[in-house]
Structure formats: structure tokens, C-alpha cells
Design a protein around this motif. Structure first.
Motif, PDB file in Angstrom:
ATOM      1  N   UNK A  21      46.812  42.916  48.375  1.00 32.25           N
ATOM      2  CA  UNK A  21      46.538  43.061  46.944  1.00 32.25           C
ATOM      3  C   UNK A  21      47.800  42.725  46.169  1.00 32.25           C
ATOM      4  N   UNK A  22      47.602  42.405  44.900  1.00 33.37           N
ATOM      5  CA  UNK A  22      48.696  42.049  43.999  1.00 33.37           C
ATOM      6  C   UNK A  22      48.647  43.000  42.809  1.00 33.37           C
ATOM      7  N   UNK A  23      49.684  42.998  41.976  1.00 32.98           N
ATOM      8  CA  UNK A  23      49.602  43.820  40.765  1.00 32.98           C
ATOM      9  C   UNK A  23      48.405  43.444  39.884  1.00 32.98           C
ATOM     10  N   UNK A  24      47.928  42.205  40.024  1.00 31.93           N
ATOM     11  CA  UNK A  24      46.795  41.747  39.221  1.00 31.93           C
ATOM     12  C   UNK A  24      45.448  41.953  39.906  1.00 31.93           C
ATOM     13  N   UNK A  25      45.443  42.449  41.136  1.00 39.35           N
ATOM     14  CA  UNK A  25      44.196  42.643  41.861  1.00 39.35           C
ATOM     15  C   UNK A  25      44.293  42.077  43.261  1.00 39.35           C
ATOM     16  N   UNK A  26      43.164  41.708  43.868  1.00 43.36           N
ATOM     17  CA  UNK A  26      43.177  41.201  45.245  1.00 43.36           C
ATOM     18  C   UNK A  26      43.994  39.912  45.366  1.00 43.36           C
ATOM     19  N   UNK A  27      44.579  39.703  46.548  1.00 51.07           N
ATOM     20  CA  UNK A  27      45.307  38.465  46.799  1.00 51.07           C
ATOM     21  C   UNK A  27      44.335  37.401  47.306  1.00 51.07           C
ATOM     22  N   UNK A  28      44.853  36.233  47.574  1.00 50.93           N
ATOM     23  CA  UNK A  28      44.044  35.134  48.100  1.00 50.93           C
ATOM     24  C   UNK A  28      44.137  35.047  49.619  1.00 50.93           C
ATOM     25  N   UNK A  29      44.833  35.969  50.245  1.00 52.90           N
ATOM     26  CA  UNK A  29      45.166  35.925  51.668  1.00 52.90           C
ATOM     27  C   UNK A  29      43.949  35.726  52.574  1.00 52.90           C
ATOM     28  N   UNK A  30      42.890  36.468  52.339  1.00 59.50           N
ATOM     29  CA  UNK A  30      41.729  36.409  53.225  1.00 59.50           C
ATOM     30  C   UNK A  30      40.940  35.106  53.087  1.00 59.50           C
ATOM     31  N   UNK A  31      41.225  34.320  52.062  1.00 56.33           N
ATOM     32  CA  UNK A  31      40.549  33.037  51.888  1.00 56.33           C
ATOM     33  C   UNK A  31      41.275  31.900  52.601  1.00 56.33           C
ATOM     34  N   UNK A  32      42.413  32.189  53.212  1.00 57.38           N
ATOM     35  CA  UNK A  32      43.226  31.155  53.839  1.00 57.38           C
ATOM     36  C   UNK A  32      43.033  31.159  55.350  1.00 57.38           C
TER      37      UNK A  32
END
Length: 106
Positions: free
Chosen positions: A17-28
């Protein structure tokens, strides 16, 4: 400084997660390691981490998704990110023992 750089540049791929919400990690694919994955990252030398951050994943036979940050980040910023990786590692990072001189003066 390393934490600041991480949250500006790395958090989107190396955190869940990021300060802005979920990260893009699981999409990579392959999924990038978490910043605190000591099981994996503790075994890598500081020099290796510096090279993969500076040159990008493809330059070291890793994922081409990892961009080269060498023209974007200063050497001090890259070293600070490595120090941050070491500081948050789980299990905690333990620096390898320094080898003594090969020959004694006796």
C-alpha cells in the motif's frame, strides 16, 4: 532520506500500500519484492542492490519492469534507499562479518 526517496519513487512497486492507497505491485509480473523482504534482500550485497537500482532490472538479468534510476537519483539517494532497505528488513539485516587480514605481520 532513504525513506523519503522510497515513498517518492519505489513505493508503487515495492509495498502493498501507499499513502494514496493500494500499490500497483500485485499487477506486475513477476511481482516485485516488498521493501522489507529480508528473506530475499538480506542475501544481496549492497553493491548488487546499488547496481540493480542504478542500472535497472534488465541490466542484471532481472525483470525489465525495474527501471534504471541512475540518471534520476543521485548516488547519495541510492545509498540512502539501500540503508532504508536494511533498516526495515524482516528478519532484521545483519551485515556480513569483515574478514581480517589474510597474513599476519609476525
Amino acid at each position: 532520506q532513504g525513506k523519503r526517496v522510497f515513498y517518492e519513487k519505489c513505493v508503487w512497486c515495492h509495498a502493498d500500500s501507499t499513502p494514496a492507497g493500494p500499490s500497483n505491485r500485485m499487477n506486475l509480473q513477476p511481482t516485485p519484492p516488498l521493501i522489507n523482504d529480508g528473506q530475499l534482500l538480506n542475501s544481496l550485497s549492497d553493491e548488487y542492490l546499488e547496481n540493480v537500482i542504478t542500472l535497472g532490472g534488465a541490466a542484471l538479468g532481472k525483470s525489465a519492469i525495474m527501471p534504471p534510476w541512475g540518471r534520476t537519483l543521485s548516488q547519495d539517494d541510492i545509498r540512502a534507499v539501500i540503508a532504508y532497505i536494511r533498516a526495515v528488513a524482516q528478519p532484521p539485516y545483519q551485515r556480513p562479518a569483515q574478514l581480517g587480514p589474510k597474513y599476519s605481520a609476525r
